[in-house]
Design a protein around this motif. Structure first.
Motif, PDB file in Angstrom:
ATOM      1  N   VAL A   1       0.852  -1.188   0.000  1.00 59.87           N
ATOM      2  CA  VAL A   1       0.000   0.000   0.000  1.00 59.87           C
ATOM      3  C   VAL A   1       0.890   1.242   0.000  1.00 59.87           C
ATOM      4  CG1 VAL A   1      -1.789   1.253   1.256  1.00 59.87           C
ATOM      5  CG2 VAL A   1      -1.790  -1.253   1.252  1.00 59.87           C
ATOM      6  N   PRO A   2       0.667   2.181  -0.914  1.00 59.57           N
ATOM      7  CA  PRO A   2       1.451   3.426  -0.897  1.00 59.57           C
ATOM      8  C   PRO A   2       1.232   4.197   0.395  1.00 59.57           C
ATOM      9  CG  PRO A   2       0.290   3.154  -2.981  1.00 59.57           C
ATOM     10  CD  PRO A   2      -0.250   2.115  -2.070  1.00 59.57           C
ATOM     11  N   GLU A   3       2.231   4.977   0.723  1.00 58.17           N
ATOM     12  CA  GLU A   3       2.172   5.737   1.971  1.00 58.17           C
ATOM     13  C   GLU A   3       0.953   6.654   2.014  1.00 58.17           C
ATOM     14  OE1 GLU A   3       5.185   8.502   4.672  1.00 58.17           O
ATOM     15  OE2 GLU A   3       5.523   8.252   2.519  1.00 58.17           O
ATOM     16  N   THR A   4       0.574   7.215   0.874  1.00 61.41           N
ATOM     17  CA  THR A   4      -0.546   8.158   0.846  1.00 61.41           C
ATOM     18  C   THR A   4      -1.888   7.484   1.109  1.00 61.41           C
ATOM     19  OG1 THR A   4      -0.668   7.851  -1.560  1.00 61.41           O
ATOM     20  CG2 THR A   4       0.639   9.717  -0.729  1.00 61.41           C
ATOM     21  N   GLN A   5      -1.970   6.162   0.934  1.00 59.95           N
ATOM     22  CA  GLN A   5      -3.227   5.448   1.136  1.00 59.95           C
ATOM     23  C   GLN A   5      -3.197   4.528   2.361  1.00 59.95           C
ATOM     24  OE1 GLN A   5      -4.918   3.773  -2.541  1.00 59.95           O
ATOM     25  NE2 GLN A   5      -3.189   4.705  -3.639  1.00 59.95           N
ATOM     26  N   LEU A   6      -2.115   4.601   3.131  1.00 59.27           N
ATOM     27  CA  LEU A   6      -1.959   3.686   4.255  1.00 59.27           C
ATOM     28  C   LEU A   6      -3.034   3.900   5.318  1.00 59.27           C
ATOM     29  CD1 LEU A   6      -0.212   1.443   5.457  1.00 59.27           C
ATOM     30  CD2 LEU A   6       1.134   3.202   6.619  1.00 59.27           C
ATOM     31  N   ALA A   7      -3.474   5.126   5.521  1.00 57.73           N
ATOM     32  CA  ALA A   7      -4.459   5.416   6.565  1.00 57.73           C
ATOM     33  C   ALA A   7      -5.779   4.689   6.320  1.00 57.73           C
ATOM     34  CB  ALA A   7      -4.691   6.921   6.661  1.00 57.73           C
ATOM     35  N   ALA A   8      -6.036   4.295   5.078  1.00 57.80           N
ATOM     36  CA  ALA A   8      -7.304   3.632   4.766  1.00 57.80           C
ATOM     37  C   ALA A   8      -7.280   2.138   5.072  1.00 57.80           C
ATOM     38  CB  ALA A   8      -7.642   3.836   3.288  1.00 57.80           C
ATOM     39  N   ILE A   9      -6.106   1.586   5.392  1.00 57.04           N
ATOM     40  CA  ILE A   9      -5.972   0.161   5.673  1.00 57.04           C
ATOM     41  C   ILE A   9      -5.748  -0.029   7.161  1.00 57.04           C
ATOM     42  CG2 ILE A   9      -4.645  -1.932   5.221  1.00 57.04           C
ATOM     43  CD1 ILE A   9      -6.247  -0.996   2.853  1.00 57.04           C
ATOM     44  N   ARG A  10      -6.635  -0.769   7.799  1.00 64.85           N
ATOM     45  CA  ARG A  10      -6.533  -1.009   9.233  1.00 64.85           C
ATOM     46  C   ARG A  10      -6.624  -2.515   9.498  1.00 64.85           C
ATOM     47  NH1 ARG A  10      -9.672   3.561   8.690  1.00 64.85           N
ATOM     48  NH2 ARG A  10      -8.913   5.426   9.784  1.00 64.85           N
ATOM     49  N   ILE A  11      -5.993  -2.924  10.584  1.00 61.53           N
ATOM     50  CA  ILE A  11      -6.045  -4.338  10.969  1.00 61.53           C
ATOM     51  C   ILE A  11      -7.490  -4.715  11.288  1.00 61.53           C
ATOM     52  CG2 ILE A  11      -5.338  -5.994  12.737  1.00 61.53           C
ATOM     53  CD1 ILE A  11      -2.673  -4.608  12.884  1.00 61.53           C
TER      54      ILE A  11
END
Length: 321
Positions: free
Chosen positions: A238-248
């Motif tokens: 996941v690119p750094e700019t879209q990381l906030a959208a991925i959660r455990i």
């Protein structure tokens, strides 16, 4: 990859990113397996290999056996030592054997008869000494004989009582401890024999075998590699700019060539460290960028996913209908 090549790729990534290239609507990744490598904690020559690469095995199915002559001999020795220790303990917990008790009682009866005889002799001697038919010394001898027989009766009475008793508590405790130690030694010997034969810890596919019969296998060296059906996961970046959208715990949809439908998966791991896109990952735009490794596990066993298979991952909320 050399440092110069890496620098060129990184520079090209910055240039391409600056040109405003459109970000794809999926995350590129691949299926990856977590293999179970079955080994024996003991060394030995590989005696039998019961599976081949590609076999499907059930849980508990035999996989391989190492030679175990030494371990079997140690088990036989431990079995004999346990039998000896248990016999010694049983002997101490019982009294003497019936013939030994009978002999002690017979000796007591003989001593009691001698005591009765000495008491009768003493009575006659006392009367004869009083009538002056015998000297006083005869009375002393009769008293001594009576006392000696009394002591012998008391001694043999105790012998009979002891013959019916078990051994002392300290001796029994020592024998009990020795029997337990022998039992533990047998359990350890049996464990070593059992470890020379290994079975499948779970249902799975035999991914690889590393030795042939007749080869020496070091202790702890894997002999068979298994891939359980539930041990296939999806790795994507996941690119750094879209990381906030991925959660455990978040659901994602996984698609691959040949998959009939999207496979639901749950995110279990998000790397805390960034890295550059691995060379084996190619998006439609094929560019290197700073990404984070994410791992997701299918909700159910995904038979269509095989390790190394390229996949496309989308968040469930943004998946195409």
């Amino acid at each position: 990859m050399t440092r110069a090549t890496f620098a060129v790729i990184a520079t090209a990534a910055v240039i391409v990113a600056g040109c405003g290239e459109r970000t794809p609507g999926y995350f590129a990744g691949y299926a990856e397996g977590e293999y179970v490598r079955v080994a024996s904690p003991l060394a030995g020559t590989l005696e039998t290999l019961r599976v081949r690469r590609g076999d499907e095995v059930a849980a508990g199915a035999p996989l391989f056996t190492l030679e175990s002559e030494d371990e079997r001999a140690a088990r036989a020795q431990a079995t004999a030592q346990l039998a000896q220790a248990q016999a010694s303990l049983a002997d101490l917990e019982k009294g003497r054997r019936p013939p030994e008790v009978g002999a002690a009682r017979a000796q007591l009866a003989q001593a009691q008869a001698s005591l009765r005889q000495s008491e009768a002799d003493l009575s006659r001697t006392q009367k004869l000494v009083a009538d002056r038919f015998l000297p006083p010394q005869q009375l002393d001898a009769a008293l001594a004989a009576r006392d000696r027989n009394r002591a012998q009766v008391a001694e043999l009475s105790l012998e009979v009582e002891i013959a019916n008793l078990p051994a002392r508590s300290d001796a029994i405790a020592a024998a009990t401890a020795a029997a337990k130690a022998a039992r533990d030694a047998l359990a350890q010997a049996q464990w070593r024999v059992d470890q020379k034969s290994q079975g499948a810890p779970s249902t799975g596919l035999v991914d690889d075998t590393y030795y042939l019969p007749g080869e020496w296998v070091a202790a702890g060296a894997p002999v068979v590699s298994l891939l359980p059906p539930g041990n296939v996961k999806v790795v994507f970046y996941v690119p750094e700019t879209q990381l906030a959208a991925i959660r455990i715990g978040e659901r994602v949809d996984v698609r691959c060539d040949g998959c009939e439908r999207a496979i639901a998966a749950r995110v279990r791991f998000v790397s805390p460290q960034a890295e550059f896109t691995p060379p084996v990952i190619y998006s439609r735009e094929t560019r290197a960028k700073l990404v984070y490794r994410v791992e997701a596990w299918p909700d159910a066993e995904a038979s269509g996913l095989h390790p190394g298979l390229p996949v496309e991952v989308t968040a469930a909320a943004t998946s195409p209908k």
